[in-house]
Motif scaffolding. Structure first.
Motif, PDB file in Angstrom:
ATOM      1  N   GLY A  91     -12.502   7.647  11.473  1.00  0.00           N
ATOM      2  CA  GLY A  91     -11.151   7.468  10.972  1.00  0.00           C
ATOM      3  C   GLY A  91     -10.202   6.967  12.043  1.00  0.00           C
ATOM      4  O   GLY A  91      -9.427   6.024  11.830  1.00  0.00           O
ATOM      5  N   ILE A  92     -10.266   7.595  13.220  1.00  0.00           N
ATOM      6  CA  ILE A  92      -9.380   7.210  14.321  1.00  0.00           C
ATOM      7  C   ILE A  92      -9.684   5.782  14.779  1.00  0.00           C
ATOM      8  O   ILE A  92      -8.769   4.978  15.014  1.00  0.00           O
ATOM      9  N   ALA A  93     -10.973   5.464  14.911  1.00  0.00           N
ATOM     10  CA  ALA A  93     -11.372   4.143  15.405  1.00  0.00           C
ATOM     11  C   ALA A  93     -10.994   3.037  14.426  1.00  0.00           C
ATOM     12  O   ALA A  93     -10.434   2.000  14.823  1.00  0.00           O
ATOM     13  N   ALA A  94     -11.295   3.238  13.143  1.00  0.00           N
ATOM     14  CA  ALA A  94     -11.013   2.198  12.147  1.00  0.00           C
ATOM     15  C   ALA A  94      -9.512   1.975  11.978  1.00  0.00           C
ATOM     16  O   ALA A  94      -9.027   0.837  12.012  1.00  0.00           O
ATOM     17  N   GLY A  95      -8.779   3.064  11.813  1.00  0.00           N
ATOM     18  CA  GLY A  95      -7.332   2.941  11.680  1.00  0.00           C
ATOM     19  C   GLY A  95      -6.686   2.427  12.956  1.00  0.00           C
ATOM     20  O   GLY A  95      -5.776   1.593  12.911  1.00  0.00           O
ATOM     21  N   GLY A  96      -7.180   2.906  14.092  1.00  0.00           N
ATOM     22  CA  GLY A  96      -6.626   2.494  15.382  1.00  0.00           C
ATOM     23  C   GLY A  96      -6.869   1.029  15.671  1.00  0.00           C
ATOM     24  O   GLY A  96      -6.008   0.335  16.232  1.00  0.00           O
ATOM     25  N   PHE A  97      -8.045   0.529  15.302  1.00  0.00           N
ATOM     26  CA  PHE A  97      -8.377  -0.880  15.538  1.00  0.00           C
ATOM     27  C   PHE A  97      -7.394  -1.794  14.804  1.00  0.00           C
ATOM     28  O   PHE A  97      -6.880  -2.767  15.374  1.00  0.00           O
ATOM     29  N   ILE A  98      -7.130  -1.482  13.541  1.00  0.00           N
ATOM     30  CA  ILE A  98      -6.186  -2.292  12.764  1.00  0.00           C
ATOM     31  C   ILE A  98      -4.768  -2.129  13.315  1.00  0.00           C
ATOM     32  O   ILE A  98      -3.987  -3.096  13.354  1.00  0.00           O
ATOM     33  N   ALA A  99      -4.434  -0.920  13.764  1.00  0.00           N
ATOM     34  CA  ALA A  99      -3.104  -0.684  14.336  1.00  0.00           C
ATOM     35  C   ALA A  99      -2.875  -1.562  15.562  1.00  0.00           C
ATOM     36  O   ALA A  99      -1.784  -2.115  15.748  1.00  0.00           O
ATOM     37  N   VAL A 100      -3.893  -1.692  16.412  1.00  0.00           N
ATOM     38  CA  VAL A 100      -3.784  -2.540  17.601  1.00  0.00           C
ATOM     39  C   VAL A 100      -3.549  -4.000  17.199  1.00  0.00           C
ATOM     40  O   VAL A 100      -2.721  -4.699  17.788  1.00  0.00           O
ATOM     41  N   ILE A 101      -4.292  -4.448  16.178  1.00  0.00           N
ATOM     42  CA  ILE A 101      -4.122  -5.826  15.698  1.00  0.00           C
ATOM     43  C   ILE A 101      -2.701  -6.048  15.189  1.00  0.00           C
ATOM     44  O   ILE A 101      -2.079  -7.083  15.446  1.00  0.00           O
ATOM     45  N   ILE A 102      -2.175  -5.055  14.473  1.00  0.00           N
ATOM     46  CA  ILE A 102      -0.807  -5.158  13.945  1.00  0.00           C
ATOM     47  C   ILE A 102       0.200  -5.274  15.086  1.00  0.00           C
ATOM     48  O   ILE A 102       1.112  -6.107  15.055  1.00  0.00           O
ATOM     49  N   LEU A 103       0.041  -4.454  16.115  1.00  0.00           N
ATOM     50  CA  LEU A 103       0.973  -4.455  17.235  1.00  0.00           C
ATOM     51  C   LEU A 103       0.918  -5.757  18.029  1.00  0.00           C
ATOM     52  O   LEU A 103       1.935  -6.228  18.545  1.00  0.00           O
ATOM     53  N   ILE A 104      -0.278  -6.339  18.098  1.00  0.00           N
ATOM     54  CA  ILE A 104      -0.453  -7.567  18.888  1.00  0.00           C
ATOM     55  C   ILE A 104      -0.034  -8.811  18.104  1.00  0.00           C
ATOM     56  O   ILE A 104       0.661  -9.686  18.620  1.00  0.00           O
ATOM     57  N   VAL A 155       0.876  -1.173   0.000  1.00  0.00           N
ATOM     58  CA  VAL A 155       0.000   0.000   0.000  1.00  0.00           C
ATOM     59  C   VAL A 155       0.912   1.221   0.000  1.00  0.00           C
ATOM     60  O   VAL A 155       1.762   1.363   0.887  1.00  0.00           O
ATOM     61  N   TYR A 156       0.763   2.083  -0.978  1.00  0.00           N
ATOM     62  CA  TYR A 156       1.673   3.207  -1.135  1.00  0.00           C
ATOM     63  C   TYR A 156       1.147   4.448  -0.426  1.00  0.00           C
ATOM     64  O   TYR A 156      -0.026   4.818  -0.571  1.00  0.00           O
ATOM     65  N   PHE A 157       2.048   5.087   0.332  1.00  0.00           N
ATOM     66  CA  PHE A 157       1.675   6.241   1.143  1.00  0.00           C
ATOM     67  C   PHE A 157       1.116   7.361   0.280  1.00  0.00           C
ATOM     68  O   PHE A 157       0.240   8.113   0.715  1.00  0.00           O
ATOM     69  N   SER A 158       1.607   7.474  -0.949  1.00  0.00           N
ATOM     70  CA  SER A 158       1.128   8.538  -1.836  1.00  0.00           C
ATOM     71  C   SER A 158      -0.371   8.404  -2.115  1.00  0.00           C
ATOM     72  O   SER A 158      -1.059   9.411  -2.346  1.00  0.00           O
ATOM     73  N   TRP A 167       0.978  -2.131   7.991  1.00  0.00           N
ATOM     74  CA  TRP A 167       0.543  -0.784   8.374  1.00  0.00           C
ATOM     75  C   TRP A 167      -0.270  -0.117   7.275  1.00  0.00           C
ATOM     76  O   TRP A 167      -1.077   0.770   7.538  1.00  0.00           O
ATOM     77  N   GLY A 168      -0.067  -0.567   6.040  1.00  0.00           N
ATOM     78  CA  GLY A 168      -0.876  -0.025   4.950  1.00  0.00           C
ATOM     79  C   GLY A 168      -2.352  -0.310   5.159  1.00  0.00           C
ATOM     80  O   GLY A 168      -3.208   0.499   4.776  1.00  0.00           O
ATOM     81  N   ASP A 169      -2.678  -1.453   5.780  1.00  0.00           N
ATOM     82  CA  ASP A 169      -4.077  -1.790   6.053  1.00  0.00           C
ATOM     83  C   ASP A 169      -4.690  -0.791   7.034  1.00  0.00           C
ATOM     84  O   ASP A 169      -5.854  -0.410   6.902  1.00  0.00           O
ATOM     85  N   ALA A 170      -3.890  -0.376   8.024  1.00  0.00           N
ATOM     86  CA  ALA A 170      -4.369   0.628   8.982  1.00  0.00           C
ATOM     87  C   ALA A 170      -4.605   1.963   8.275  1.00  0.00           C
ATOM     88  O   ALA A 170      -5.578   2.677   8.573  1.00  0.00           O
ATOM     89  N   GLU A 171      -3.727   2.287   7.325  1.00  0.00           N
ATOM     90  CA  GLU A 171      -3.883   3.537   6.577  1.00  0.00           C
ATOM     91  C   GLU A 171      -5.170   3.521   5.751  1.00  0.00           C
ATOM     92  O   GLU A 171      -5.889   4.523   5.687  1.00  0.00           O
ATOM     93  N   ILE A 172      -5.436   2.381   5.092  1.00  0.00           N
ATOM     94  CA  ILE A 172      -6.657   2.284   4.284  1.00  0.00           C
ATOM     95  C   ILE A 172      -7.889   2.444   5.175  1.00  0.00           C
ATOM     96  O   ILE A 172      -8.848   3.146   4.816  1.00  0.00           O
TER      97      ILE A 172
END
Length: 251
Positions: free
Chosen positions: A156-169, A123-126, A175-180
């Motif tokens: 936005g915060i909840a959706a991105g944050g939820f995936i971020a927590v899954i990534i960390l755990i 997933v590209y940041f651009s 991290w591209g999934d959290a961005e999407i």
């Protein structure tokens, strides 16, 4: 529904679908999406305007380059047709409204991001930063349409944050999934983001199990999650409110 406007929407979808094909091909390669102009990737001949008419040119050229005869992927007209169909269905559901414009922009982003992730597992940041900028822009515009802004910021915060927590755990996602999901949350709002996340894991799980059982993939293979987020977000645009209302009615 205005039939003429519907035709305009379809034409817009076809034209933008053609542009999305350029983005899907060039962004992973680090190339400009503007320069140089469209050219055959095999012989490098510049493609004339009359060979760039969405779908029609593909049919007349019989799926081959006019100059070298290299086969043109069927995916090019497929993306154009799918884009036009999605745009038209959004217009059909929402009419000439603010939501129509917003969801057409979201659908455009998802087509590009999802297809690139499917091709490259990246997933590209651009692309996601473009989505964040548009998302924030629509949140600001929502204020003037009395739609509220808190719902979308929290989404936005909840959706991105939820995936971020899954990534960390689990470290099982990128991290591209959290961005999407951040982008989708900014467009969909909190309630619809929950629907989007739910559908993403359901669809992703079903497809993943199918790929493993069919031995196309094994359990250690990485399966990009971005396309599932994209498909789920599009389904949420059309069915999200029905799902939320059905769930609320149960209580």
């Amino acid at each position: 529904m205005n039939i003429v406007m519907g035709i305009y929407i379809v034409i817009l979808g076809l034209l933008l679908g053609s542009f999305f094909n350029v983005c899907i091909y060039r962004i992973p390669r680090g190339e400009s999406i503007v320069f140089p102009g469209s050219h055959c990737t095999n012989c490098n001949n510049k493609i004339k305007g009359y060979d760039l008419i969405p779908v029609i040119s593909y049919i007349f050229l019989k799926g081959k380059c006019r100059y070298c005869g290299e086969k043109i992927s069927l995916r090019y007209p497929a993306v154009e047709l799918i884009t036009a169909a999605i745009f038209y269905l959004i217009y059909l559901k929402y009419g000439l409204m603010f939501l129509t414009v917003k969801y057409i922009v979201l659908a455009s982003l998802l087509i590009v991001i999802g297809m690139i992730d499917l091709d490259t597992t990246d997933v590209y940041f651009s692309t996601t930063i473009t989505g964040v900028i548009f998302g924030i822009g629509f949140i600001i515009a929502s204020y003037f349409f009395n739609l509220g802004i808190g719902e979308f910021i929290i989404g936005g915060i909840a959706a991105g944050g939820f995936i971020a927590v899954i990534i960390l755990i689990t470290r099982g996602m990128g991290w591209g999934d959290a961005e999407i999901c951040l982008v989708c949350g900014l467009f969909l709002g909190f309630k619809l983001s929950i629907v989007m996340l739910f559908l993403s894991f359901i669809i992703g799980g079903i497809v993943g199990i199918g790929l493993i059982l069919s031995k196309i993939k094994n359990r250690k293979d990485y399966i990009p999650f971005g396309p599932f987020i994209a498909v789920s977000s599009l389904l949420t645009i059309f069915l999200g409110e029905y799902i939320v209302n059905y769930y609320m009615a149960m209580f």
